[in-house]
Write an enzyme that holds these catalytic residues in place. Sequence first.
Site, mmCIF file in Angstrom:
data_model
loop_
_atom_site.group_PDB
_atom_site.id
_atom_site.type_symbol
_atom_site.label_atom_id
_atom_site.label_comp_id
_atom_site.label_asym_id
_atom_site.label_seq_id
_atom_site.Cartn_x
_atom_site.Cartn_y
_atom_site.Cartn_z
ATOM 1 C CG HIS A 72 6.395 -9.757 2.850
ATOM 2 N ND1 HIS A 72 5.249 -10.018 3.561
ATOM 3 C CD2 HIS A 72 6.046 -9.781 1.549
ATOM 4 C CE1 HIS A 72 4.245 -10.220 2.713
ATOM 5 N NE2 HIS A 72 4.694 -10.066 1.490
ATOM 6 C CG LEU A 90 0.341 -0.152 -7.148
ATOM 7 C CD1 LEU A 90 -0.135 0.522 -8.436
ATOM 8 C CD2 LEU A 90 1.870 -0.133 -7.086
ATOM 9 C CB SER A 91 -0.288 1.315 -0.585
ATOM 10 O OG SER A 91 -0.525 1.568 0.735
ATOM 11 C CB SER A 92 -5.785 1.134 -3.334
ATOM 12 O OG SER A 92 -6.137 -0.178 -2.974
ATOM 13 C CB SER A 93 -6.309 -0.754 1.641
ATOM 14 O OG SER A 93 -5.048 -1.332 1.540
ATOM 15 C CG ASP A 131 1.542 -0.041 2.846
ATOM 16 O OD1 ASP A 131 2.710 -0.085 2.419
ATOM 17 O OD2 ASP A 131 0.784 -1.023 2.854
ATOM 18 C CE1 TYR A 182 1.821 -8.088 4.509
ATOM 19 C CE2 TYR A 182 0.966 -8.455 6.717
ATOM 20 C CZ TYR A 182 1.751 -7.724 5.845
ATOM 21 O OH TYR A 182 2.465 -6.655 6.300
HETATM 22 C C1 GLA Z 1 1.529 -4.622 2.741
HETATM 23 C C2 GLA Z 1 1.597 -4.126 4.181
HETATM 24 C C3 GLA Z 1 2.940 -3.464 4.462
HETATM 25 C C4 GLA Z 1 4.106 -4.363 4.052
HETATM 26 C C5 GLA Z 1 3.911 -4.894 2.633
HETATM 27 C C6 GLA Z 1 4.961 -5.905 2.246
HETATM 28 O O1 GLA Z 1 1.542 -3.546 1.856
HETATM 29 O O2 GLA Z 1 0.573 -3.200 4.436
HETATM 30 O O3 GLA Z 1 3.010 -3.108 5.824
HETATM 31 O O4 GLA Z 1 4.292 -5.397 4.968
HETATM 32 O O5 GLA Z 1 2.634 -5.475 2.471
HETATM 33 O O6 GLA Z 1 6.216 -5.323 2.222
#
Ligand code: GLA
Length: 407
Positions: free
Chosen positions: A41, A133-136, A179, A231
């Site tokens: 964050h 885990l940033s699947s999107s 991400d 968020y």
């Molecule tokens: C998500 C957002 C990122 C980052 C994280 C938290 O993954 O896509 O840009 O802000 O949350 O660190």
Amino acid sequence: MTTIDPERRRHLEAAFQTTFGPPAAEGLAHAPGRVNLIGEHVDYAGLPVFPMAIQREVTILFRARADRTVRLANCDARFGPRTFALGETIGRYPGGDWGNYVKAAAQGLAGRYGTRRGIDAVVCSTVPAAAGLSSSSAVVIASAVALLAAHGATVEPFALMEAMASAEQYVGTRGGGMDQAISLGARRGCACRIDFGPLRLTPTAVPPDWRFVVAHSLVPASKSGAARDAYNERRRQCEEALAAVAARLPRARRAASYADLLARLPAAELLALGDRLLDEPLLRRFRHVVSEGARVPAAVAAMAAGDAATFGRLMDESHRSLRDDYEVSCAELDELVEIARAAGASGARLTGAGFGGCIVSLCSAHTVGGVLDALARCYYAGRTFEGILDTHLFVAEPSGGAGVERA
Ligand code: GLA
């Protein structure tokens, strides 16, 4: 080179033929998910972060079309087929729809680079969805890579990272740029410090005996669903706190960003300033951003020096800060962190945006077995389901970034 295994590739090819028929697909795009090691964050506050790409990835088997149509199928039956037309303004599917991540990339590219060639594509992901885990973003990046290849266009990687970071805001979450940058720019065997404004990626080799264990809390954290508003609220509060502090500084020291603030004053002084100037909850949000901003360079240095004890301590501090000051943890994440620590991990913290999703813990080759066992027991004791190991509890391998190859 993609990590796709031959069986999954055959599965993708069969799905492509069944859905679209001949001729065969022309390209295979792939983009990894990531685990953020520290710096949570803070990307949207312009401060550095320290993620690494993982062996879980999104793969897209595609062929170019002569028109503007994008036809999509997904190997996962939960995500139904989608069809839309390329253009500078593409109407959204309802919130939470997986197709919006492809549309985000398509609209971002069409606006900036004039890409107008559609694709027929089968999408397959091994990144668990809504797990932090940033699947999107892996879908966004794999889609961008496929659409650019179909169009015969290339874009400089840093420009594409930035373009896709703003393109993904299409889904309504005001995310930062971590991400997309790591999915495109990761280097195998390394974690990457990412700096913003200007965007820079600096790899550090992960020491050979370090093991990062990822464990899912089984609480879904969907970026375009329930977690979205929380968020966006955190980002707003973080901006308000900066504005409130900056407004009280003498004109010569007035800072336009957290990076400026941290460059001008030591973190301890900034924290004292926050204490004097801010009320709750902005005070706590400010405290997290400033303290996390100071932890990232220290963690990068600790990894470079092979100092697992310091890296682990910083992870613990990061988790406490996210839990108490940023208030993005939950009981399940806190419990997993405690279990990993008690089983011998050097440190553990929630990873990604929080509100559910995963923890990451630092282990050594020696402690990793015990930590995996302790975490696995917790699943069996409570919320268990088949196939949990591997998908939801695994040792993350520092992996390479996105790419495309001929099918
Ligand atoms: C998500 C957002 C990122 C980052 C994280 C938290 O993954 O896509 O840009 O802000 O949350 O660190």
